[in-house]
Design a protein around this motif. Structure first.
Motif, PDB file in Angstrom:
ATOM      1  N   ASP A  93       0.843  -1.204   0.000  1.00  0.00           N
ATOM      2  CA  ASP A  93       0.000   0.000   0.000  1.00  0.00           C
ATOM      3  C   ASP A  93       0.878   1.253   0.000  1.00  0.00           C
ATOM      4  O   ASP A  93       0.432   2.329  -0.388  1.00  0.00           O
ATOM      5  CB  ASP A  93      -0.881   0.028   1.244  1.00  0.00           C
ATOM      6  CG  ASP A  93      -1.726  -1.226   1.347  1.00  0.00           C
ATOM      7  OD1 ASP A  93      -2.432  -1.524   0.374  1.00  0.00           O
ATOM      8  OD2 ASP A  93      -1.659  -1.908   2.396  1.00  0.00           O
ATOM      9  N   GLY A  94       2.095   1.105   0.502  1.00  0.00           N
ATOM     10  CA  GLY A  94       2.987   2.255   0.582  1.00  0.00           C
ATOM     11  C   GLY A  94       4.397   1.782   0.876  1.00  0.00           C
ATOM     12  O   GLY A  94       4.622   0.591   1.082  1.00  0.00           O
ATOM     13  N   ALA A  95       5.333   2.724   0.886  1.00  0.00           N
ATOM     14  CA  ALA A  95       6.730   2.333   1.075  1.00  0.00           C
ATOM     15  C   ALA A  95       7.483   3.410   1.840  1.00  0.00           C
ATOM     16  O   ALA A  95       7.063   4.569   1.891  1.00  0.00           O
ATOM     17  CB  ALA A  95       7.395   2.103  -0.277  1.00  0.00           C
ATOM     18  N   VAL A  96       8.603   2.972   2.437  1.00  0.00           N
ATOM     19  CA  VAL A  96       9.584   3.918   2.965  1.00  0.00           C
ATOM     20  C   VAL A  96      10.854   3.702   2.152  1.00  0.00           C
ATOM     21  O   VAL A  96      11.358   2.583   2.077  1.00  0.00           O
ATOM     22  CB  VAL A  96       9.869   3.677   4.458  1.00  0.00           C
ATOM     23  CG1 VAL A  96      11.041   4.540   4.917  1.00  0.00           C
ATOM     24  CG2 VAL A  96       8.634   3.955   5.293  1.00  0.00           C
ATOM     25  N   LEU A  97      11.318   4.757   1.512  1.00  0.00           N
ATOM     26  CA  LEU A  97      12.562   4.677   0.759  1.00  0.00           C
ATOM     27  C   LEU A  97      13.657   5.227   1.673  1.00  0.00           C
ATOM     28  O   LEU A  97      13.594   6.379   2.093  1.00  0.00           O
ATOM     29  CB  LEU A  97      12.434   5.513  -0.513  1.00  0.00           C
ATOM     30  CG  LEU A  97      13.607   5.479  -1.485  1.00  0.00           C
ATOM     31  CD1 LEU A  97      13.807   4.082  -2.065  1.00  0.00           C
ATOM     32  CD2 LEU A  97      13.385   6.477  -2.619  1.00  0.00           C
ATOM     33  N   GLY A 120       2.750   4.532  -8.977  1.00  0.00           N
ATOM     34  CA  GLY A 120       1.906   5.422  -8.194  1.00  0.00           C
ATOM     35  C   GLY A 120       1.818   4.958  -6.747  1.00  0.00           C
ATOM     36  O   GLY A 120       0.787   5.103  -6.090  1.00  0.00           O
ATOM     37  N   LEU A 121       2.898   4.381  -6.242  1.00  0.00           N
ATOM     38  CA  LEU A 121       2.902   3.846  -4.882  1.00  0.00           C
ATOM     39  C   LEU A 121       3.385   4.938  -3.922  1.00  0.00           C
ATOM     40  O   LEU A 121       4.507   5.415  -4.047  1.00  0.00           O
ATOM     41  CB  LEU A 121       3.841   2.636  -4.837  1.00  0.00           C
ATOM     42  CG  LEU A 121       3.704   1.698  -3.668  1.00  0.00           C
ATOM     43  CD1 LEU A 121       2.319   1.062  -3.640  1.00  0.00           C
ATOM     44  CD2 LEU A 121       4.745   0.600  -3.762  1.00  0.00           C
ATOM     45  N   PRO A 122       2.530   5.339  -2.965  1.00  0.00           N
ATOM     46  CA  PRO A 122       2.919   6.412  -2.049  1.00  0.00           C
ATOM     47  C   PRO A 122       4.163   6.028  -1.252  1.00  0.00           C
ATOM     48  O   PRO A 122       4.279   4.884  -0.826  1.00  0.00           O
ATOM     49  CB  PRO A 122       1.719   6.538  -1.108  1.00  0.00           C
ATOM     50  CG  PRO A 122       0.601   5.811  -1.764  1.00  0.00           C
ATOM     51  CD  PRO A 122       1.196   4.807  -2.686  1.00  0.00           C
ATOM     52  N   ARG A 218      -0.647  10.469  -0.323  1.00  0.00           N
ATOM     53  CA  ARG A 218      -1.385   9.242  -0.672  1.00  0.00           C
ATOM     54  C   ARG A 218      -1.546   9.088  -2.172  1.00  0.00           C
ATOM     55  O   ARG A 218      -1.645   7.982  -2.680  1.00  0.00           O
ATOM     56  CB  ARG A 218      -2.763   9.248  -0.012  1.00  0.00           C
ATOM     57  CG  ARG A 218      -2.644   8.967   1.453  1.00  0.00           C
ATOM     58  CD  ARG A 218      -3.986   8.821   2.134  1.00  0.00           C
ATOM     59  NE  ARG A 218      -3.722   8.860   3.556  1.00  0.00           N
ATOM     60  CZ  ARG A 218      -4.310   9.667   4.412  1.00  0.00           C
ATOM     61  NH1 ARG A 218      -5.262  10.483   4.017  1.00  0.00           N
ATOM     62  NH2 ARG A 218      -3.973   9.643   5.682  1.00  0.00           N
ATOM     63  N   SER A 219      -1.599  10.213  -2.884  1.00  0.00           N
ATOM     64  CA  SER A 219      -1.741  10.081  -4.337  1.00  0.00           C
ATOM     65  C   SER A 219      -0.372  10.122  -5.020  1.00  0.00           C
ATOM     66  O   SER A 219      -0.278  10.317  -6.230  1.00  0.00           O
ATOM     67  CB  SER A 219      -2.666  11.169  -4.875  1.00  0.00           C
ATOM     68  OG  SER A 219      -2.199  12.433  -4.463  1.00  0.00           O
ATOM     69  N   CYS A 220       0.690   9.931  -4.220  1.00  0.00           N
ATOM     70  CA  CYS A 220       2.050   9.784  -4.755  1.00  0.00           C
ATOM     71  C   CYS A 220       2.532  11.034  -5.493  1.00  0.00           C
ATOM     72  O   CYS A 220       3.357  10.959  -6.379  1.00  0.00           O
ATOM     73  CB  CYS A 220       2.124   8.566  -5.675  1.00  0.00           C
ATOM     74  SG  CYS A 220       3.799   8.070  -6.059  1.00  0.00           S
ATOM     75  N   ARG A 360      -0.361  -4.794  -7.939  1.00  0.00           N
ATOM     76  CA  ARG A 360       0.138  -3.668  -8.718  1.00  0.00           C
ATOM     77  C   ARG A 360       0.566  -4.077 -10.102  1.00  0.00           C
ATOM     78  O   ARG A 360       0.672  -3.256 -10.990  1.00  0.00           O
ATOM     79  CB  ARG A 360       1.292  -2.992  -7.992  1.00  0.00           C
ATOM     80  CG  ARG A 360       0.902  -2.524  -6.627  1.00  0.00           C
ATOM     81  CD  ARG A 360       1.142  -1.052  -6.459  1.00  0.00           C
ATOM     82  NE  ARG A 360       0.374  -0.596  -5.309  1.00  0.00           N
ATOM     83  CZ  ARG A 360      -0.213   0.580  -5.253  1.00  0.00           C
ATOM     84  NH1 ARG A 360      -0.141   1.405  -6.250  1.00  0.00           N
ATOM     85  NH2 ARG A 360      -0.885   0.934  -4.189  1.00  0.00           N
ATOM     86  N   GLU A 361       0.808  -5.380 -10.311  1.00  0.00           N
ATOM     87  CA  GLU A 361       1.196  -5.815 -11.639  1.00  0.00           C
ATOM     88  C   GLU A 361       0.064  -5.573 -12.625  1.00  0.00           C
ATOM     89  O   GLU A 361       0.287  -5.466 -13.830  1.00  0.00           O
ATOM     90  CB  GLU A 361       1.560  -7.289 -11.629  1.00  0.00           C
ATOM     91  CG  GLU A 361       2.346  -7.676 -12.854  1.00  0.00           C
ATOM     92  CD  GLU A 361       2.484  -9.176 -12.968  1.00  0.00           C
ATOM     93  OE1 GLU A 361       3.612  -9.623 -13.087  1.00  0.00           O
ATOM     94  OE2 GLU A 361       1.467  -9.869 -12.924  1.00  0.00           O
ATOM     95  N   ALA A 362      -1.167  -5.479 -12.078  1.00  0.00           N
ATOM     96  CA  ALA A 362      -2.304  -5.237 -12.950  1.00  0.00           C
ATOM     97  C   ALA A 362      -2.096  -3.936 -13.717  1.00  0.00           C
ATOM     98  O   ALA A 362      -2.468  -3.809 -14.869  1.00  0.00           O
ATOM     99  CB  ALA A 362      -3.576  -5.169 -12.121  1.00  0.00           C
ATOM    100  N   ALA A 363      -1.487  -2.960 -13.040  1.00  0.00           N
ATOM    101  CA  ALA A 363      -1.311  -1.649 -13.657  1.00  0.00           C
ATOM    102  C   ALA A 363      -0.099  -1.613 -14.581  1.00  0.00           C
ATOM    103  O   ALA A 363      -0.095  -0.931 -15.585  1.00  0.00           O
ATOM    104  CB  ALA A 363      -1.159  -0.590 -12.576  1.00  0.00           C
ATOM    105  N   ALA A 364       0.916  -2.349 -14.266  1.00  0.00           N
ATOM    106  CA  ALA A 364       2.134  -2.302 -15.066  1.00  0.00           C
ATOM    107  C   ALA A 364       2.823  -3.643 -14.975  1.00  0.00           C
ATOM    108  O   ALA A 364       2.727  -4.312 -13.964  1.00  0.00           O
ATOM    109  CB  ALA A 364       3.055  -1.211 -14.527  1.00  0.00           C
TER     110      ALA A 364
END
Ligand SMILES: Nc1nc2c(ncn2[C@@H]2O[C@H](COP(=O)(O)OP(=O)(O)OP(=O)(O)O)[C@@H](O)[C@H]2O)c(=O)[nH]1
Ligand SMILES: [Mg+2]
Length: 692
Positions: A93-97, A120-122, A218-220, A360-364
């Motif tokens: 759902d999200g990440a910390v870089l 588009g991952l927040p 949230r919308s990246c 998320r693979e669905a999108a790309a």
């Protein structure tokens, strides 16, 4: 409780595993904090990870933050294990870089940020190691804005950087500069806010600004930047609070149709298979029957779930357990399941592609380049142990379950066991794992580059039922033509849906995909469009009083056997060209080393733009065939007194030798060339050839 499925991503050694450990400790999920350097962390639990102090496999750990359960996936940073990151990305759902406050933005940081933004991952950014000598938070923030994205905002400031006492102070309503930065950000991204703000500056109340920041995150569109230290704990409380305030929780309907995705497969103590699944919709409970298979495919397996456990739960969980939309859980009992599989329930859909891939693979499609190298794995004691190869094949098959991208196959005259690789460190890990877990000693051949084949033109072929020499009870006609670059294999119907039973259609499509793994020169054929132009079958029938008679009724087997022959004939008419992978590179060398480096680049078939001087440093960027990268890595230290810095990343495929010279085939075991075509038809099914 809400759920947040969170990935921790970074360049190798930035401190992901240490940060994970710190977050678990802060939340009270572990009583004592482990250390990477002592090999005692929760998520680096493999013996090899502990011994080497690097993460090799993605691992999940759970902890609560307020009313949210965070399922954290700690990923490896070494580029050889990028496949683990790939699989994790599809369930987040999200990440910390994480970025090091000393090293700043590194090559892998950029690659990961690009993937996050494409998906588009927040993501929040955590600048770690502010306690280490040389830490320079302000420089790293500028570095992030310049190299990753300008859409960032510092969430606080650092005192005492570079010392053990380094601390992070979160900005609040009283920090005028922060409010201005937030108002600027919102104005940049939100026209309505801008209009209201210009009319009346009081619109920009602090709560309004914070809410706006959360929405942009949230919308990246914006990435808030936190600072701290995983080792001293500084700033990690503020980061944890930011996770729940700024990142979106997992959604999904618990009562909807079952849809989940397997992102990790492991073996339990008794060798039983355990599948880690992220649920996007519906609920799976113990004793439920589920079906599973690659996304968009017909199910490859069906089985009953024998045990379920939630991500954070020890052991097999309670018998009533279920994993539901938004959650991550472990499923037992699904023997044939593989990484990347989609999990569903209920009857088969009429259209195998219905519902489509989830996650998320669905999108790309794939976010990172596929492995560029391959090598043969050889049993060290093969001569004395005739069973050595069989044992090795079994062991490698188990490794492939956990990492399908190694693409285990047998190849060449000696039927060597071949695996695909990202790099030499992955080789060492495979070697060590085979020794430790399977007691097998192996060596490798030198790695070689993996090419692909793309069709050059269009080609068609067909075989008709009941028409010699076609021995199979099937009509199949196929047309092959080039597809768009990066499109992979596209299968289209040039016949009416319903003209052929679904099972036969599935058999043809599956066989087409399988056959294209080896083209005319033995490489995977890709960026190709295959159209089914003809089809025909004889319906199920019996003799007057007899039972089903296979000699007069078409079966899926007829289609599976005929399809490769027709496809290879069509492909031969289309022709293929072998392409090799090419990397983009960026090279920083001391100015005086530029002269000696250029001819070496030339020898390695690189192409580059005119060098740019930046003080005492010479910057070079261009492209180099992937097969030459390791040679450049080997030569660079000698040419630059150890000061050269090379970044490379997959760019595209180019025809080998410019496409001019025919390329030596990869293997010799693809016999289906045109001249052999009809001969093969008879040879493959001699029993049928006369009777059909
Ligand atoms: N001084 C200091 N050292 C740190 C900090 N975080 C991590 N380290 C050290 O940096 C090294 C790498 O830490 P890891 O947590 O293994 O880094 P990682 O990002 O998980 O590494 P990979 O998973 O192998 O990519 C270890 O020696 C840690 O002790 C920090 O905040 N301050
Ligand atoms: Mg790690």
């Amino acid at each position: 409780m809400r759920t947040l499925n969170l990935g921790i991503l970074a360049h190798v050694d930035a401190g992901k595993t240490s940060l994970t450990e710190r977050l678990l400790y802060n939340a009270g999920a572990i009583a004592a904090i482990g250390s990477v350097d002592e090999g005692s962390t929760q998520t680096d639990s493999l013996a090899l990870e502990r011994a080497r102090g690097i993460t090799i496999k993605a691992a999940v750990a759970s902890f609560p933050v307020g009313r949210t359960t965070v399922n954290l996936i700690d990923t490896p940073g070494h580029p050889d294990f990028i496949a683990e990151v790939e699989r994790a990305l599809s369930v987040l759902d999200g990440a910390v870089l994480v970025v090091s406050a000393v090293e700043g933005v590194q090559p892998q940081t950029r690659i990961l940020m690009r993937a996050l933004r494409r998906l588009g991952l927040p993501a929040l950014i955590f600048v770690n190691k502010i306690d280490r000598g040389g830490a320079d938070p302000a420089r790293v923030l500028r570095d992030i804005a310049a190299k990753l994205t300008p859409a960032v905002v510092a969430m606080g400031d650092v005192r005492g950087a570079g010392t053990r006492d380094a601390g992070f102070r979160r900005y609040g309503a009283g920090d005028a500069g922060f409010a201005v930065a937030l108002a600027d950000l919102l104005a940049d991204h939100d026209d309505r806010f801008l209009a209201a703000y210009l009319a009346d500056e009081a619109t920009a109340s602090y709560p309004r600004l914070r809410a706006g920041l959360a929405e942009l995150t949230r919308s990246c569109r914006v990435h808030p930047v936190f600072f701290g230290s995983a080792i001293t704990g500084a700033g990690t409380g503020a980061l944890a609070a930011g996770l729940t305030r700024l990142l979106p929780a997992a959604g999904g309907d618990a009562d909807g149709p079952v849809s989940g995705r397997v992102f990790k497969v492991e073996r339990g103590p008794a060798g039983e298979k355990i599948a880690w699944v992220r649920m996007f919709s519906g609920t799976v409970a113990v004793r439920d029957r589920v079906r599973f298979g690659p996304p968009g495919f017909c199910p490859s397996g069906r089985a009953k779930v024998t045990a379920v456990a939630m991500a954070g739960q020890a052991g097999r969980g309670t018998p009533s357990a279920a994993v539901t939309a938004g959650q991550i859980g472990r499923l037992w009992g699904l023997a044939g399941i593989q990484i990347g599989d989609q999990v569903a329930a209920g009857p088969d859909p009429a259209d195998p592609g219905a519902g489509g891939p989830v996650g998320r693979e669905a999108a790309a499609g794939l976010q990172f380049a596929p492995p560029a190298l391959e090598t043969a794995v050889l049993p060290a004691q093969a001569a004395g142990h005739p069973g050595g190869k069989a044992a090795l094949r079994l062991a490698l098959a188990q490794l492939a379950e956990q990492d399908p991208l190694i693409g285990l196959r047998q190849d060449g005259p000696g039927q060597d066991l071949m695996v695909s690789l990202y790099g030499e460190v992955q080789k060492e890990v495979i070697q060590a794992t085979l020794a430790a877990d399977f007691g097998l000693d192996v060596t490798f051949r030198e790695s070689t580059v993996i090419c692909i084949e793309r069709p050059v033109g269009a080609g068609e072929a067909a075989e008709f039922i009941g028409t010699p020499p076609n021995p199979f009870l099937a009509t199949v006609g196929l047309r092959v033509r080039p597809g768009a670059v990066g499109s992979g294999v596209t299968f289209r119907l040039g016949i009416e849906l319903g003209a052929l039973p679904l099972a036969f259609l599935k058999a043809i499509e599956e066989t087409v995909r399988l056959t294209l793994r080896e083209g005319l020169r033995g490489w995977q054929v890709t960026d190709v469009e295959v159209t089914l132009t003809r089809s025909g079958y004889w319906p199920r029938q019996s003799h007057a009083h007899g039972t089903f008679d296979a000699s007069m009724s078409s079966t899926a087997g007829d289609f599976r056997q005929l399809t490769p022959l027709v496809l290879m004939a069509a492909l031969t008419r289309a022709g293929t060209r072998v392409h090799e992978p090419v990397h983009r590179f960026r090279l920083e060398v001391p100015a005086e080393a530029c002269g000696p480096v250029l001819p070496v680049l030339g020898r390695l078939r690189a192409a580059w733009r005119p060098p740019a001087a930046d003080g005492a440093v010479c910057l070079l960027d261009g492209e180099i065939p992937a097969g030459e990268v390791s040679a450049l890595e080997r030569l660079l230290p000698g040419l630059t007194r150890g000061e050269g810095v090379l970044e490379t990343e997959f760019s595209h495929y180019q025809p080998v030798n410019g496409g001019a010279v025919p390329v030596r085939p990869r293997t010799d075991h693809n016999p289906l060339h045109r001249e052999d075509y009809l001969r093969n038809l008879r040879r493959v099914a001699p029993g049928r050839a006369d009777g059909g």
